[in-house]
Scaffold this active site. Structure first.
Site, PDB file in Angstrom:
ATOM      1  N   ASP A 195       0.748  -1.192   0.056  1.00  0.00           N
ATOM      2  CA  ASP A 195      -0.049   0.043   0.019  1.00  0.00           C
ATOM      3  C   ASP A 195       0.806   1.283   0.051  1.00  0.00           C
ATOM      4  O   ASP A 195       2.094   1.253   0.178  1.00  0.00           O
ATOM      5  CB  ASP A 195      -0.881  -0.068   1.256  1.00  0.00           C
ATOM      6  CG  ASP A 195      -0.265  -0.507   2.419  1.00  0.00           C
ATOM      7  OD1 ASP A 195       0.850  -0.543   2.642  1.00  0.00           O
ATOM      8  OD2 ASP A 195      -0.996  -0.882   3.611  1.00  0.00           O
ATOM      9  N   ASN A 226      -7.438  -3.061  14.294  1.00  0.00           N
ATOM     10  CA  ASN A 226      -9.061  -3.210  13.868  1.00  0.00           C
ATOM     11  C   ASN A 226      -8.917  -4.329  12.953  1.00  0.00           C
ATOM     12  O   ASN A 226     -10.276  -4.503  12.320  1.00  0.00           O
ATOM     13  CB  ASN A 226      -9.620  -1.960  13.245  1.00  0.00           C
ATOM     14  CG  ASN A 226      -8.816  -1.546  12.117  1.00  0.00           C
ATOM     15  OD1 ASN A 226      -7.967  -2.248  11.476  1.00  0.00           O
ATOM     16  ND2 ASN A 226      -9.286  -0.491  11.216  1.00  0.00           N
ATOM     17  N   GLU A 283      -9.626  -1.618   5.238  1.00  0.00           N
ATOM     18  CA  GLU A 283     -10.250  -1.552   6.345  1.00  0.00           C
ATOM     19  C   GLU A 283     -11.510  -2.399   6.660  1.00  0.00           C
ATOM     20  O   GLU A 283     -12.038  -3.041   5.623  1.00  0.00           O
ATOM     21  CB  GLU A 283     -10.761   0.088   6.535  1.00  0.00           C
ATOM     22  CG  GLU A 283      -9.650   0.935   6.205  1.00  0.00           C
ATOM     23  CD  GLU A 283      -8.764   1.135   7.762  1.00  0.00           C
ATOM     24  OE1 GLU A 283      -8.508   0.014   8.487  1.00  0.00           O
ATOM     25  OE2 GLU A 283      -8.551   2.212   7.766  1.00  0.00           O
TER      26      GLU A 283
HETATM   27  C1  GLP Z   1      -0.609  -0.016   8.560  1.00  0.00           C
HETATM   28  C2  GLP Z   1      -0.178  -0.902   7.398  1.00  0.00           C
HETATM   29  C3  GLP Z   1      -0.450  -2.193   7.481  1.00  0.00           C
HETATM   30  C4  GLP Z   1       0.323  -2.769   8.911  1.00  0.00           C
HETATM   31  C5  GLP Z   1      -0.538  -1.865   9.916  1.00  0.00           C
HETATM   32  C6  GLP Z   1       0.075  -2.470  11.305  1.00  0.00           C
HETATM   33  O1  GLP Z   1      -2.041   0.159   8.691  1.00  0.00           O
HETATM   34  N1  GLP Z   1      -0.946  -0.461   6.260  1.00  0.00           N
HETATM   35  O2  GLP Z   1       0.454  -2.997   6.380  1.00  0.00           O
HETATM   36  O3  GLP Z   1       0.307  -4.173   8.924  1.00  0.00           O
HETATM   37  O4  GLP Z   1      -0.493  -0.945   9.698  1.00  0.00           O
HETATM   38  O5  GLP Z   1       0.911  -1.626  11.854  1.00  0.00           O
HETATM   39  P1  GLP Z   1       2.123  -1.912  12.912  1.00  0.00           P
HETATM   40  O6  GLP Z   1       2.932  -3.105  12.369  1.00  0.00           O
HETATM   41  O7  GLP Z   1       2.926  -0.510  12.941  1.00  0.00           O
HETATM   42  O8  GLP Z   1       1.197  -2.420  14.015  1.00  0.00           O
END
Ligand code: GLP
Length: 260
Positions: free
Chosen positions: A67, A136, A143
């Protein structure tokens, strides 16, 4: 789903690095799907170390990131482009032209999304898709309420996700509302999904994803339908799993040829 619970994120990330490194050794033209966020940082550090110490060769590897924010220049410190160069691409020998990250500055976003999907197909599909998990339940930036068969497209971030991303943009109000993300259908096409989740704050989402129903309200739960998903968790992220004893027993009694 195969669920591997480790005492801490360091040991979990070492297993993940071994899985990725083994693929790259066995299949030099492997196609990797990369994620951003805090979770895969240790995995990327480990891969850089393996590259430095053993010469693990990434020169024929192709990658696709999950993304990117829309309207944020690549050079912005909080773009996923910047993240990937800072944490991985500057430390391994992947040629620039084999690196694919959605272009959040594209003039025609739907066309860029279609092109991204086509590029994944042309590369032969993703061999291992690395994933993190949002609190979430999101994977990529799919989402809750995302179609379980969605493809790469524009998504609107939830307040939750914008709050989490806030510090990188000097406050939630500056976080872009829109992103490009691979869809859940795109992720499901990967030959293997490797999801990492660490820390207490992920425990509820992990439990809903693994032991709850498959539902668009927990996008990661779609992985229950994937033929080869490996989840590597630290013990805090696994704390709410009802069948943890069974997953640990399975892990401890794997035949040698199945060990990581
Ligand atoms: C973001 C990214 C995801 C990631 C998620 C969790 O939303 N788009 O790809 O897995 O956050 O983030 P973290 O690993 O910092 O908890």
């Amino acid at each position: 789903m195969e669920i591997i619970i480790q005492p801490d994120s360091q040991q979990a990330s070492q297993i993940a690095a071994r899985i990725v490194a083994r693929l790259v050794r066995e299949k030099p033209h492997a196609v990797l799907g990369f994620a951003t966020g805090n979770t895969p940082l240790q995995l990327y550090r480990n891969l850089a170390v393996v590259h430095g110490d053993t010469g693990l060769d990434f020169s024929d590897v192709t990658s696709f990131n999950l993304d990117e924010y829309i309207g944020i220049p690549r050079a912005h410190p909080s773009s996923f482009h910047s993240y990937m160069w800072a944490h991985l691409f500057s430390h391994i020998n992947m040629p620039k032209e084999r690196i694919n990250i959605p272009d959040g500055m594209a003039g025609d976003i739907p066309a860029a999304c279609r092109k991204y999907e086509q590029a994944i197909r042309t590369a032969g599909g993703i061999d291992i898709q690395i994933l993190g998990l949002g609190t979430n339940g999101h994977i990529g930036f799919n989402e809750p309420s995302s179609s379980l068969s969605s493809r790469t497209r524009i998504k609107t971030l939830t307040d939750d996700s914008r709050l989490t991303a806030g510090p990188g943009f000097g406050g939630q109000e500056n976080v872009p509302n829109h992103v490009i993300t691979m869809g859940l259908g795109t992720i499901m096409d990967a030959k293997m999904c490797l999801l990492l989740a660490f820390g207490k704050k992920k425990a509820a989402a992990v439990a809903r994803m693994v032991e709850g129903p498959v539902t668009a309200m927990v996008p990661g739960s779609v992985l229950q339908m994937h033929p080869r998903t490996v989840l590597i968790l630290d013990k805090d992220a696994a704390a709410e799993l009802k069948m943890a004893d069974y997953y640990n027993w399975v892990r401890d009694h794997k035949p040698d040829w199945q060990k990581y």
